[in-house]
Design a protein around this motif. Sequence first.
Motif, PDB file in Angstrom:
ATOM      1  N   PRO A 196       0.835  -1.208   0.000  1.00 13.42           N
ATOM      2  CA  PRO A 196       0.000   0.000   0.000  1.00 13.42           C
ATOM      3  C   PRO A 196       0.864   1.251   0.000  1.00 13.42           C
ATOM      4  CG  PRO A 196      -0.812  -1.589   1.602  1.00 13.42           C
ATOM      5  CD  PRO A 196       0.505  -2.107   1.124  1.00 13.42           C
ATOM      6  N   ILE A 197       0.324   2.343  -0.483  1.00 17.23           N
ATOM      7  CA  ILE A 197       1.106   3.567  -0.594  1.00 17.23           C
ATOM      8  C   ILE A 197       1.335   4.235   0.757  1.00 17.23           C
ATOM      9  CG2 ILE A 197       0.327   3.973  -2.953  1.00 17.23           C
ATOM     10  CD1 ILE A 197      -1.474   6.229  -1.786  1.00 17.23           C
ATOM     11  N   ALA A 198       0.499   3.938   1.760  1.00 18.10           N
ATOM     12  CA  ALA A 198       0.631   4.616   3.054  1.00 18.10           C
ATOM     13  C   ALA A 198      -0.102   3.834   4.122  1.00 18.10           C
ATOM     14  CB  ALA A 198       0.071   6.039   2.974  1.00 18.10           C
ATOM     15  N   HIS A 199       0.225   4.152   5.364  1.00 12.76           N
ATOM     16  CA  HIS A 199      -0.516   3.606   6.501  1.00 12.76           C
ATOM     17  C   HIS A 199      -1.473   4.693   6.985  1.00 12.76           C
ATOM     18  CE1 HIS A 199      -1.689   1.591  10.104  1.00 12.76           C
ATOM     19  NE2 HIS A 199      -1.068   2.449  10.897  1.00 12.76           N
ATOM     20  N   ILE A 200      -2.732   4.552   6.606  1.00 12.28           N
ATOM     21  CA  ILE A 200      -3.735   5.556   6.973  1.00 12.28           C
ATOM     22  C   ILE A 200      -4.128   5.362   8.433  1.00 12.28           C
ATOM     23  CG2 ILE A 200      -6.103   6.315   6.547  1.00 12.28           C
ATOM     24  CD1 ILE A 200      -5.702   5.496   3.644  1.00 12.28           C
ATOM     25  N   ARG A 201      -4.140   6.472   9.175  1.00 11.28           N
ATOM     26  CA  ARG A 201      -4.468   6.412  10.599  1.00 11.28           C
ATOM     27  C   ARG A 201      -5.964   6.587  10.855  1.00 11.28           C
ATOM     28  NH1 ARG A 201       0.188   6.288  13.758  1.00 11.28           N
ATOM     29  NH2 ARG A 201       1.900   5.778  12.348  1.00 11.28           N
ATOM     30  N   THR A 202      -6.573   7.528  10.147  1.00 16.09           N
ATOM     31  CA  THR A 202      -7.983   7.809  10.399  1.00 16.09           C
ATOM     32  C   THR A 202      -8.559   8.627   9.263  1.00 16.09           C
ATOM     33  OG1 THR A 202      -9.515   8.676  12.093  1.00 16.09           O
ATOM     34  CG2 THR A 202      -7.583   9.995  11.620  1.00 16.09           C
ATOM     35  N   LEU A 203      -9.871   8.658   9.194  1.00 20.66           N
ATOM     36  CA  LEU A 203     -10.576   9.573   8.308  1.00 20.66           C
ATOM     37  C   LEU A 203     -10.577  10.937   8.974  1.00 20.66           C
ATOM     38  CD1 LEU A 203     -12.490  10.202   5.893  1.00 20.66           C
ATOM     39  CD2 LEU A 203     -14.372   9.386   7.330  1.00 20.66           C
ATOM     40  N   ARG A 204      -9.984  11.929   8.290  1.00 18.10           N
ATOM     41  CA  ARG A 204      -9.824  13.241   8.910  1.00 18.10           C
ATOM     42  C   ARG A 204     -11.024  14.155   8.657  1.00 18.10           C
ATOM     43  NH1 ARG A 204      -5.258  15.553  10.482  1.00 18.10           N
ATOM     44  NH2 ARG A 204      -3.841  14.411   9.122  1.00 18.10           N
ATOM     45  N   SER A 205     -11.406  14.304   7.385  1.00 15.53           N
ATOM     46  CA  SER A 205     -12.476  15.240   7.054  1.00 15.53           C
ATOM     47  C   SER A 205     -13.052  14.910   5.692  1.00 15.53           C
ATOM     48  CB  SER A 205     -11.970  16.691   7.067  1.00 15.53           C
ATOM     49  OG  SER A 205     -11.011  16.895   6.052  1.00 15.53           O
ATOM     50  N   VAL A 206     -14.191  15.526   5.411  1.00 15.86           N
ATOM     51  CA  VAL A 206     -14.872  15.365   4.129  1.00 15.86           C
ATOM     52  C   VAL A 206     -15.242  16.745   3.613  1.00 15.86           C
ATOM     53  CG1 VAL A 206     -16.922  14.452   2.973  1.00 15.86           C
ATOM     54  CG2 VAL A 206     -15.797  13.100   4.748  1.00 15.86           C
ATOM     55  N   GLU A 207     -15.045  16.951   2.314  1.00 12.02           N
ATOM     56  CA  GLU A 207     -15.525  18.163   1.662  1.00 12.02           C
ATOM     57  C   GLU A 207     -16.727  17.810   0.801  1.00 12.02           C
ATOM     58  OE1 GLU A 207     -14.284  21.473  -1.752  1.00 12.02           O
ATOM     59  OE2 GLU A 207     -12.844  19.907  -1.161  1.00 12.02           O
ATOM     60  N   LEU A 208     -17.810  18.562   0.955  1.00 10.27           N
ATOM     61  CA  LEU A 208     -19.007  18.391   0.153  1.00 10.27           C
ATOM     62  C   LEU A 208     -19.221  19.634  -0.693  1.00 10.27           C
ATOM     63  CD1 LEU A 208     -21.419  16.869   2.826  1.00 10.27           C
ATOM     64  CD2 LEU A 208     -20.128  15.633   1.067  1.00 10.27           C
ATOM     65  N   ARG A 209     -19.531  19.440  -1.960  1.00 10.92           N
ATOM     66  CA  ARG A 209     -19.849  20.545  -2.861  1.00 10.92           C
ATOM     67  C   ARG A 209     -21.369  20.653  -2.961  1.00 10.92           C
ATOM     68  NH1 ARG A 209     -18.100  19.349  -8.143  1.00 10.92           N
ATOM     69  NH2 ARG A 209     -18.196  17.146  -7.615  1.00 10.92           N
TER      70      ARG A 209
ATOM     71  N   VAL B 234     -13.817  18.976  10.365  1.00  8.57           N
ATOM     72  CA  VAL B 234     -14.221  17.651   9.902  1.00  8.57           C
ATOM     73  C   VAL B 234     -15.112  17.730   8.675  1.00  8.57           C
ATOM     74  CG1 VAL B 234     -14.005  16.652  12.194  1.00  8.57           C
ATOM     75  CG2 VAL B 234     -16.225  17.546  11.455  1.00  8.57           C
ATOM     76  N   LEU B 235     -15.611  18.928   8.395  1.00 13.50           N
ATOM     77  CA  LEU B 235     -16.491  19.121   7.241  1.00 13.50           C
ATOM     78  C   LEU B 235     -16.148  20.437   6.562  1.00 13.50           C
ATOM     79  CD1 LEU B 235     -19.010  18.378   5.503  1.00 13.50           C
ATOM     80  CD2 LEU B 235     -20.383  19.624   7.184  1.00 13.50           C
ATOM     81  N   GLN B 236     -15.963  20.394   5.254  1.00 13.93           N
ATOM     82  CA  GLN B 236     -15.838  21.595   4.439  1.00 13.93           C
ATOM     83  C   GLN B 236     -17.006  21.626   3.473  1.00 13.93           C
ATOM     84  OE1 GLN B 236     -12.112  22.160   2.328  1.00 13.93           O
ATOM     85  NE2 GLN B 236     -13.035  23.614   0.895  1.00 13.93           N
TER      86      GLN B 236
END
Length: 321
Positions: free
Chosen positions: A4-17, A55-57
């Motif tokens: 895998p390209i990285a070790h992901i720790r957590t879901l940080r945030s989501v951007e919604l349009r 956590v939200l944009q």
Amino acid sequence: MSQPIAHIRTLRSVELRVPTVGDSTDFYENVWGLQVVERDTGAAWLRGTGQQHHVLQLSDAERNGLGRIAFAVATPREVDEAARRLEQRGMPVVAGPGPLDQVGGGYGLRFVDPEGRLIELSADTLAVTERRADDTAPVGVTHVVLNTVDIDAAVAFYTDVLGMRVSDWSEHQMAFLRCNSDHHSIAFNQAQWTSVNHVAYQMPTVDHFMRGIGRLRHHGITPLWGPGRHGPGDNTFSYFADPAGLVCEYTSGIAQVDEDAWLCRVWRRVPELSDTWGTAGPPSKDVRTHMAGIPDPGPLADGRQAADADSFAAPAPEPAR
């Protein structure tokens, strides 16, 4: 299988349009329980009670869509290593690696998944002091469910490239993937088109979960579906529609995975397992319509956000960190 390209720790945030930035911002701040940390023309950033800067944009757009999913990695060195591994796989990096010139700062990169979703990996973003939770405030984003036209390809990409693990299946309709001990941070739902199904926000306890529902009822907003408790993940659920028509979920008590003992299970898609409490009943046609959303080719498809590379403060340095 490649590393895998990285070790992901957590879901940080989501951007919604969304085409309803003002109304949606007011909803998520004054009704949903998040807190605005910054506003700009056509955009807003909101935090929960946890340490994530936001956590939200919400970003202005002509139609609903997913702007970006941001995952946390531990260090800038891991970001640089992810860039090298993406290059080795022949996968273009949209922007970075480099310092992020955006609200919340950090060091990161962005690339696009096979269905056009913009993925960010970042480290060293601003942390904030946990704010005292009231009885109805979410901690932050805990998972995102995405509609996909090819669930097998989506699962293969997120496990092979991003190193996620499949926790469970709901027949061959949904797959639940984790990046830490939480049962899932991402789930995929087989659908007719690519879109956001819903974004889920963690409530600290079942009491907070129920009081949050009560808060929305006080504002005249009733659940699309819920409250109930899912079989896969064992988490509580209550789904609502925001002003743009996107689905947001309050949830609590998600199952914790012991990597040495967990066995992936295929759940039957029956009402008694979609809601083990039996309080919500099966999802209605209206719920399914909201969760289906509209076809979303991704934020870079029409060129409106092709200048996403400008979100980086400086040219990418040599990866020698």
